[in-house]
Design a protein around this motif. Structure first.
Motif, PDB file in Angstrom:
ATOM      1  N   UNK A 131       0.837  -1.193   0.000  1.00 22.78           N
ATOM      2  CA  UNK A 131       0.000   0.000   0.000  1.00 22.78           C
ATOM      3  C   UNK A 131       0.880   1.254   0.000  1.00 22.78           C
ATOM      4  N   UNK A 132       0.561   2.225  -0.869  1.00 20.18           N
ATOM      5  CA  UNK A 132       1.403   3.410  -1.037  1.00 20.18           C
ATOM      6  C   UNK A 132       1.390   4.313   0.189  1.00 20.18           C
ATOM      7  N   UNK A 133       0.213   4.547   0.749  1.00 21.10           N
ATOM      8  CA  UNK A 133       0.079   5.441   1.906  1.00 21.10           C
ATOM      9  C   UNK A 133      -0.734   4.708   2.977  1.00 21.10           C
ATOM     10  N   UNK A 134      -0.213   4.708   4.199  1.00 21.39           N
ATOM     11  CA  UNK A 134      -0.873   4.031   5.314  1.00 21.39           C
ATOM     12  C   UNK A 134      -1.159   5.051   6.401  1.00 21.39           C
ATOM     13  N   UNK A 135      -2.429   5.093   6.830  1.00 23.36           N
ATOM     14  CA  UNK A 135      -2.846   6.049   7.865  1.00 23.36           C
ATOM     15  C   UNK A 135      -3.455   5.270   9.034  1.00 23.36           C
ATOM     16  N   UNK A 136      -2.912   5.498  10.224  1.00 16.28           N
ATOM     17  CA  UNK A 136      -3.451   4.890  11.433  1.00 16.28           C
ATOM     18  C   UNK A 136      -4.586   5.780  11.939  1.00 16.28           C
ATOM     19  N   UNK A 137      -5.740   5.192  12.200  1.00 12.15           N
ATOM     20  CA  UNK A 137      -6.894   5.963  12.661  1.00 12.15           C
ATOM     21  C   UNK A 137      -6.565   6.792  13.894  1.00 12.15           C
ATOM     22  N   UNK A 138      -5.713   6.256  14.770  1.00 12.35           N
ATOM     23  CA  UNK A 138      -5.366   6.974  15.997  1.00 12.35           C
ATOM     24  C   UNK A 138      -4.633   8.275  15.691  1.00 12.35           C
ATOM     25  N   UNK A 167       0.889  13.567   1.855  1.00  9.67           N
ATOM     26  CA  UNK A 167       1.632  12.492   1.185  1.00  9.67           C
ATOM     27  C   UNK A 167       1.542  12.569  -0.335  1.00  9.67           C
ATOM     28  N   UNK A 168       0.392  12.990  -0.863  1.00  9.47           N
ATOM     29  CA  UNK A 168       0.157  12.879  -2.299  1.00  9.47           C
ATOM     30  C   UNK A 168      -0.175  14.196  -2.980  1.00  9.47           C
ATOM     31  N   UNK A 169      -0.484  15.213  -2.195  1.00 12.78           N
ATOM     32  CA  UNK A 169      -0.758  16.525  -2.772  1.00 12.78           C
ATOM     33  C   UNK A 169      -2.149  16.694  -3.333  1.00 12.78           C
ATOM     34  N   UNK A 170      -3.005  15.686  -3.193  1.00 12.38           N
ATOM     35  CA  UNK A 170      -4.353  15.751  -3.751  1.00 12.38           C
ATOM     36  C   UNK A 170      -5.338  15.027  -2.840  1.00 12.38           C
ATOM     37  N   UNK A 171      -6.631  15.284  -3.077  1.00 17.76           N
ATOM     38  CA  UNK A 171      -7.689  14.548  -2.396  1.00 17.76           C
ATOM     39  C   UNK A 171      -7.986  13.261  -3.164  1.00 17.76           C
ATOM     40  N   UNK A 172      -8.578  12.256  -2.506  1.00 14.69           N
ATOM     41  CA  UNK A 172      -8.875  10.988  -3.194  1.00 14.69           C
ATOM     42  C   UNK A 172      -9.979  11.124  -4.235  1.00 14.69           C
ATOM     43  N   UNK A 173      -9.811  10.375  -5.311  1.00 15.14           N
ATOM     44  CA  UNK A 173     -10.838  10.298  -6.352  1.00 15.14           C
ATOM     45  C   UNK A 173     -11.973   9.370  -5.934  1.00 15.14           C
ATOM     46  N   UNK A 174     -11.626   8.319  -5.183  1.00 14.78           N
ATOM     47  CA  UNK A 174     -12.579   7.272  -4.811  1.00 14.78           C
ATOM     48  C   UNK A 174     -12.387   6.945  -3.333  1.00 14.78           C
ATOM     49  N   UNK A 175     -13.493   6.720  -2.637  1.00 17.82           N
ATOM     50  CA  UNK A 175     -13.430   6.166  -1.278  1.00 17.82           C
ATOM     51  C   UNK A 175     -14.148   4.822  -1.280  1.00 17.82           C
TER      52      UNK A 175
END
Length: 448
Positions: A267-274, A303-311
């Protein structure tokens, strides 16, 4: 084990399998109608109290059905729903289905054999089955459709009589034998073990439809895809599909140990909910939802400079408002479930004024399941099996899923006497690389 099952395990020829008599009963994981009120008002509906493993009568076959000797299956969240009798008792589904009469009437029984995944060997075929034969190694898609319903021919998932086998039908895959329609079957990937193959159809197919299928989010190269619960069965397949399609997966997890697994998955970017102040499964209030969305958006843009296209959201109540907020203008939220609750709340201004879309998705039609199975057979989509239990231990396996103490998929050995069996193309497995297959597996092969 009956003589037919023994012959299957021994790798007997199709001719031998046809000669062996069918057993009158078989071993299956099931719930019982007498337990529907078992939990009363108790808060913890412990599935270990309602799941039983024991002998049940073997049903007859309809003309379009096959009998599969199940070598392995896996646990899906719908088994938790069945065993907790929530949000509704699955015995209600069976009664409703049985009202059609004919072969459907067999499904209304005082027990419900569960399981919506299976890999095994065909041991009998109905007289109307054309494309499958005794001895074939197969996996079962969970989508059970009525091929005489017009909508089915547009999209199997649109038919009013579409059901999920082993959840909305009886005779599921957590058993020594299962009854499925021929239209559910796909060839087993020959380089995979029984338990690896059985861990893929439901979750991988569902993720495929959500992200790749024509009626899903239609991800394209370069799309940033936010994936909630990225180390679960659905999420781990979603990460792979996004990577395969040239997208950029952003995975959200609940612990550092799961974050490490996700990095191992690529996975390119990993975010911990905490790290964004998001804890628990409760639904946040309106102000908290916006604040969480802002924090999550900042973390992704950092991390990526943009908002997600898809959730990619199957979590539901606890995440949905944040999903709608954080997806970019013109973006898409695709949902297939609600493990934290079905009543979703979001601020509609962020949907309508920013031209966002919400797409509901459910399982996969046979063509989508076939395309997904092709990726698995090519070695371009890997199983995400993390633990394997014997059938006798199915209640404990389901409890781990109920409490979200698992990662990836939890497998169940049915007739297979041990893990690691079922590979018929060792050369292809070697070309893919043993270290690439099952990237989420744990050191212990079988959990007792």
């Amino acid at each position: 084990m009956d003589s037919l099952a023994e012959a299957v395990v021994a790798g007997a020829s199709p001719e031998r399998l046809e000669q062996e008599p069918l057993p009158t009963h078989y071993t299956a994981a099931h719930t019982r109608v007498e337990d529907v009120d078992l939990f009363g008002g108790t808060q913890d509906r412990d599935v270990r109290k309602s799941l039983h493993v024991g002998a049940v009568p073997l049903p007859s076959l309809a003309p379009d059905e096959v009998l599969v000797a199940v070598m392995a299956s896996s646990i899906n969240f719908n088994t938790v729903w069945s065993a907790t009798f929530q949000p509704v008792s699955t015995f209600d589904f069976l009664k409703r289905y049985a009202r059609q009469g004919g072969h459907a009437a067999r499904h209304d029984l005082p027990y419900h054999v569960l399981g919506s995944d299976a890999a095994g060997v065909i041991v009998r075929v109905g007289e109307g089955v054309r494309r499958w034969a005794v001895g074939d190694h197969v996996v079962a898609s969970c989508t059970h459709v009525d091929d005489q319903e017009p909508a089915t021919h547009s999209d199997g998932m649109l038919g009013a009589e579409q059901r999920i086998w082993g959840y909305e039908t009886n005779f599921g895959g957590l058993a020594h034998y299962t009854v499925v329609r021929a239209s559910q079957l796909l060839p087993k990937a020959p380089h995979l073990t029984w338990e690896e193959a059985a861990s893929m159809p439901l979750c991988a197919g569902t993720s495929y439809r959500m992200l790749v299928g024509e009626r899903g989010a239609r991800m394209k190269q370069g799309d940033i895809v936010l994936i909630w619960g990225a180390t679960g069965g659905l999420g781990a397949y979603a990460v792979q599909l996004v990577k395969n399609g040239g997208g950029i997966p952003v995975g959200v997890v609940s612990s550092e140990s799961k974050a490490e697994l996700l990095r191992r998955l690529g996975c390119d970017v990993v975010i911990n909910r905490a790290d964004i102040g998001m804890g628990g499964d409760g639904a946040p209030g309106p102000e908290q939802t916006i604040e969480l969305g802002k924090r999550l958006g900042r973390a992704i843009r950092r991390e990526l400079g943009e908002d997600p296209h898809i959730v990619f959201d199957f979590i539901g109540q606890a995440t949905f408002g944040t999903s709608v907020f954080v997806v970019r203008r013109g973006g898409t939220v695709v949902t297939c479930g609600s493990s934290t609750g079905y009543q979703h709340s979001y601020d509609n201004r962020y949907l309508w004024m920013n031209l966002k879309r919400i797409i509901g998705s459910h399982s996969a039609n046979l063509q989508e399941a076939s395309e997904c199975n092709r990726l698995a057979s090519m070695g371009r989509l890997q199983p995400v099996l993390s633990a394997v239990h014997p059938l006798d231990d199915v209640a404990e396996a389901t409890r781990q899923v109920q409490l979200n103490r698992h990662t990836g998929k939890v497998g169940v050995l049915c007739l297979a006497p041990e893990p690691g069996l079922g590979v018929t193309d060792a050369a292809h497995r070697a070309r893919i690389g043993e270290d690439r297959i099952n990237p989420m597996r744990q050191p212990a092969a079988v959990t007792a």
